[in-house]
Design a protein around this motif. Structure first.
Motif, PDB file in Angstrom:
ATOM      1  N   LEU A 292      85.873 106.416  17.753  1.00 26.32           N
ATOM      2  CA  LEU A 292      85.080 107.485  17.151  1.00 26.32           C
ATOM      3  C   LEU A 292      83.828 107.818  17.967  1.00 26.32           C
ATOM      4  CD1 LEU A 292      85.310 106.589  13.374  1.00 26.32           C
ATOM      5  CD2 LEU A 292      85.951 108.784  14.381  1.00 26.32           C
ATOM      6  N   GLY A 293      83.507 106.991  18.971  1.00 24.65           N
ATOM      7  CA  GLY A 293      82.378 107.285  19.839  1.00 24.65           C
ATOM      8  C   GLY A 293      81.204 106.347  19.712  1.00 24.65           C
ATOM      9  N   ALA A 294      81.364 105.206  19.029  1.00 26.17           N
ATOM     10  CA  ALA A 294      80.255 104.268  18.853  1.00 26.17           C
ATOM     11  C   ALA A 294      79.830 103.666  20.187  1.00 26.17           C
ATOM     12  CB  ALA A 294      80.642 103.169  17.876  1.00 26.17           C
ATOM     13  N   ARG A 295      78.531 103.408  20.305  1.00 26.93           N
ATOM     14  CA  ARG A 295      77.979 102.659  21.436  1.00 26.93           C
ATOM     15  C   ARG A 295      77.540 101.290  20.919  1.00 26.93           C
ATOM     16  NH1 ARG A 295      73.415 104.236  22.945  1.00 26.93           N
ATOM     17  NH2 ARG A 295      72.948 105.643  21.211  1.00 26.93           N
ATOM     18  N   PHE A 296      77.545 100.292  21.809  1.00 29.49           N
ATOM     19  CA  PHE A 296      77.272  98.925  21.378  1.00 29.49           C
ATOM     20  C   PHE A 296      76.154  98.311  22.203  1.00 29.49           C
ATOM     21  CE2 PHE A 296      81.755  99.858  20.631  1.00 29.49           C
ATOM     22  CZ  PHE A 296      81.853  99.591  19.268  1.00 29.49           C
ATOM     23  N   GLN A 297      75.333  97.505  21.534  1.00 25.55           N
ATOM     24  CA  GLN A 297      74.341  96.679  22.210  1.00 25.55           C
ATOM     25  C   GLN A 297      74.653  95.227  21.933  1.00 25.55           C
ATOM     26  OE1 GLN A 297      70.244  97.545  21.488  1.00 25.55           O
ATOM     27  NE2 GLN A 297      70.291  99.496  22.562  1.00 25.55           N
ATOM     28  N   GLY A 298      74.328  94.399  22.895  1.00 29.01           N
ATOM     29  CA  GLY A 298      74.531  92.959  22.734  1.00 29.01           C
ATOM     30  C   GLY A 298      75.575  92.380  23.645  1.00 29.01           C
TER      31      GLY A 298
ATOM     32  N   VAL B  69      77.372  91.605  18.786  1.00 26.17           N
ATOM     33  CA  VAL B  69      77.960  92.932  18.971  1.00 26.17           C
ATOM     34  C   VAL B  69      77.438  93.812  17.840  1.00 26.17           C
ATOM     35  CG1 VAL B  69      80.047  94.312  19.101  1.00 26.17           C
ATOM     36  CG2 VAL B  69      80.026  91.996  20.047  1.00 26.17           C
ATOM     37  N   ALA B  70      76.662  94.826  18.200  1.00 24.31           N
ATOM     38  CA  ALA B  70      76.049  95.695  17.194  1.00 24.31           C
ATOM     39  C   ALA B  70      76.197  97.146  17.603  1.00 24.31           C
ATOM     40  CB  ALA B  70      74.564  95.362  17.034  1.00 24.31           C
TER      41      ALA B  70
ATOM     42  N   GLU C 284      78.094  91.655  26.791  1.00 23.84           N
ATOM     43  CA  GLU C 284      78.023  91.790  28.249  1.00 23.84           C
ATOM     44  C   GLU C 284      78.770  93.032  28.713  1.00 23.84           C
ATOM     45  OE1 GLU C 284      80.159  89.345  31.776  1.00 23.84           O
ATOM     46  OE2 GLU C 284      78.779  88.161  30.540  1.00 23.84           O
ATOM     47  N   ASP C 285      79.905  93.317  28.070  1.00 22.54           N
ATOM     48  CA  ASP C 285      80.701  94.502  28.377  1.00 22.54           C
ATOM     49  C   ASP C 285      80.363  95.593  27.359  1.00 22.54           C
ATOM     50  OD1 ASP C 285      82.554  96.442  28.958  1.00 22.54           O
ATOM     51  OD2 ASP C 285      84.288  95.302  28.224  1.00 22.54           O
ATOM     52  N   PRO C 286      79.570  96.597  27.744  1.00 22.90           N
ATOM     53  CA  PRO C 286      79.160  97.613  26.770  1.00 22.90           C
ATOM     54  C   PRO C 286      80.313  98.455  26.247  1.00 22.90           C
ATOM     55  CG  PRO C 286      78.519  98.261  28.990  1.00 22.90           C
ATOM     56  CD  PRO C 286      79.011  96.848  29.083  1.00 22.90           C
ATOM     57  N   ASP C 287      81.422  98.507  26.988  1.00 16.78           N
ATOM     58  CA  ASP C 287      82.602  99.241  26.520  1.00 16.78           C
ATOM     59  C   ASP C 287      83.431  98.415  25.538  1.00 16.78           C
ATOM     60  OD1 ASP C 287      81.977 101.441  28.116  1.00 16.78           O
ATOM     61  OD2 ASP C 287      82.983 100.543  29.838  1.00 16.78           O
ATOM     62  N   LEU C 288      83.133  97.140  25.457  1.00 11.70           N
ATOM     63  CA  LEU C 288      83.765  96.215  24.512  1.00 11.70           C
ATOM     64  C   LEU C 288      85.275  96.080  24.753  1.00 11.70           C
ATOM     65  CD1 LEU C 288      82.354  94.481  22.448  1.00 11.70           C
ATOM     66  CD2 LEU C 288      83.109  96.037  20.658  1.00 11.70           C
TER      67      LEU C 288
END
Length: 543
Positions: A523-529, A493-494, A531-535
């Motif tokens: 705060l609006g962060a986006r994530f890569q890594g 999760v990054a 499976e669920d991009p919304d985390l």
């Protein structure tokens, strides 16, 4: 030899060869033969016109005939990336001469592939690798591919900008002593924010303990071309250095170089790893752009990089007049201040370096340095998040920054920028500072505090229960993030950018990390890594 006495300043005997671009020239020569292609790619160099073309007409017109004509395959005279012996080999050799390497490999799968190939070439299943906690997520991918086990090194965090400052030298030394069987040390020069440490000291320290040193220099390819910049990895004596030529030196996106220096690396294993990880259909356009970028840097590199440095310093001075202390500068990287945020464990808390590493931080050993062409701009003092600031700069002022995080935006100045570009950036920062109030917004301040409170958890090493490869490829299940505390993560999760993992496969998910990720998401962060991009969910090891 100083770190500036490298190939851009070598004897004029090299100038005739360096002024050529053998791969680019071979491609142009091949196009001039006007052969009828009965080979891939299917668009046949863009042959035909209009609806009779093998490629979408609108796309072809926009891209241009010459670019399509360069999109070739391994035909006679154009060499083979995986077994070079012609113009590709010659182009790689010229790059080795220019940058001061013994061997150079062109990369068409980006620096990520180069880093992962280097890790596969130097480590195997179960081998230990010393890794600062603020590495790019591609390094974690290398752990999964190689089967190696990470030993995470604590990093310092800037108390005002909230950005990582790389491994604390004393903590690196302690790790070298504690893990004598480790095969490899990974260092970053610089990180995404332009922060690095004097690599000469760190590399020498690692070599004293018999370690191979891999430097992720994705953002430092230009370091060899101006005295105001930190030492390059090769000049510091690193064994493997991987550079994103496209980020700072003018080649096309996804094209990079891997450099090797010295005798510590098994070249046969490295070539094998590159053959495994790189595509068997390499883009000749990307490779030619590497060749041409190398030639341009030989011809005008010091002039162009010097101009970029001067433009960036002018911007930094102006921005700091608009927002006092808002743009990260070298004086703000005083080790005595930066060291207060070094961490060693999930419950370490904020303690000075001497408390966590057993020794005082010596500014002359592994001192903090800054790439002046990276402008890290914080808007916390005017009550706006980095995400919101990036949006306003784009929508209202026509400025697209490299990325935004919770606290900052990053603007990169490169060899392509002009005075008028920097003027527009300064005007945009001034306009933005006039829009927002000169104090924290209460709701924003609370979110900041939630994130800051848990930076210890982010840049420390939580308990590692499984090797990343085993955790990632084994049986897994999805659970709600808010219920994942105590479970073993199966995912990376990054927040992206900058791509620094907050959670890595095989390690325990701590309550502090969950709190940090939740606040970052708000705060609006986006994530890569994941499976669920919304985390909302996180994939963890089953059982």
């Amino acid at each position: 030899m100083t770190h500036r006495e490298i190939s851009p300043c070598r004897a004029s005997a090299l100038s005739g060869r360096q002024a050529s671009a053998p791969l680019f020239e071979a491609i142009v020569k091949h196009i001039g033969l006007d052969l009828i292609p009965f080979h891939v790619p299917g668009h046949k160099q863009g042959r035909g016109r209009g609806q009779e073309s093998g490629i979408d007409p609108e796309f072809a017109e926009f891209l241009g005939h010459d670019a399509l004509a360069m999109d070739l395959t391994e035909v006679p005279g154009l060499d083979d990336l995986h077994a070079p012996g012609g113009p590709i080999r010659e182009a790689e050799d010229l790059a080795s001469e220019l940058f001061g390497a013994d061997h150079t490999f062109f990369l068409v799968n980006g620096t990520s592939a180069g880093i992962q190939a280097a890790m596969m070439a130097t480590c195997g299943p179960g081998d230990e690798i010393l890794i600062p906690r603020d590495v790019h997520r591609s390094v974690i991918g290398g752990l999964i591919l190689s089967g190696a086990s990470p030993v995470y090194i604590p990093v310092a965090v800037h108390p005002e900008f909230g950005i990582p400052l790389g491994p604390v030298p004393e903590c690196l030394l302690n790790s070298l002593r504690a893990y004598p069987s480790a095969k490899l040390v990974v260092l970053t020069n610089p990180n995404y924010y332009g922060v690095t440490r004097d690599l000469r000291y760190l590399v020498n320290l690692c070599h004293q303990y018999g370690k191979i040193v891999l430097v992720d220099e994705a953002h430092g390819g230009h370091f060899a071309f101006d005295d105001a910049l930190p030492p390059s990895g090769l000049s510091a004596g690193a064994d493997i250095v991987v550079q994103s030529t496209h980020k700072t030196l003018g080649s096309l996106t996804q094209s990079s170089m891997l450099h090797v220096k010295g005798q510590r690396v098994d070249m046969a294993r490295l070539r094998q790893a590159l053959r495994i990880l790189q595509t068997t259909s390499p883009s000749y356009i990307l490779m030619a752009s590497l060749d041409a970028a190398r030639r341009r840097m030989f011809m005008r590199g010091r002039e162009l990089v010097g101009r970029a440095v001067r433009l960036a310093e002018r911007a930094r001075g102006s921005i700091n007049q608009i927002i006092p202390g808002g743009c990260l500068s070298l004086p703000a990287l005083d080790p005595a201040r930066a060291a207060v945020d070094a961490h060693v464990g999930p419950h370490a808390g904020r303690r000075p370096v001497e408390a966590v590493c057993g020794g005082m931080c010596d500014a002359m050993r592994g001192e903090l340095l800054l790439d002046p062409t990276k402008l890290t701009i914080s808007f916390r003092g005017i009550g706006v998040s980095g995400y919101r600031a990036g949006e306003v700069l784009r929508e209202r002022y026509g400025l697209q920054v490299e990325f935004a995080d919770m606290w900052n935006v990053l603007a990169m100045v490169t060899i392509a920028d002009r005075d008028e570009d920097v003027d527009r950036l300064i005007e945009g920062i001034k306009g933005l500072s006039d829009i927002f109030p000169g104090q924290y917004l209460q709701c924003l301040q609370l979110q900041y505090l939630r994130c800051l409170q848990h930076l210890d958890d982010v840049f420390s090493a939580p308990p590692q229960h499984l090797p990343p490869r085993q955790a990632c490829l084994g049986r897994t299940e999805a659970v709600l993030l808010k219920e994942a505390a105590g479970r073993v993560s199966a995912e990376i999760v990054a927040p992206y950018p900058p791509g620094i993992p907050v959670i890595c496969p095989g390690e325990e998910v701590t309550p502090g990390v969950i709190e940090f990720l939740t606040a970052a998401r708000e705060l609006g962060a986006r994530f890569q890594g994941p499976e669920d991009p919304d985390l909302t969910f996180l994939r963890v090891v089953d059982g």
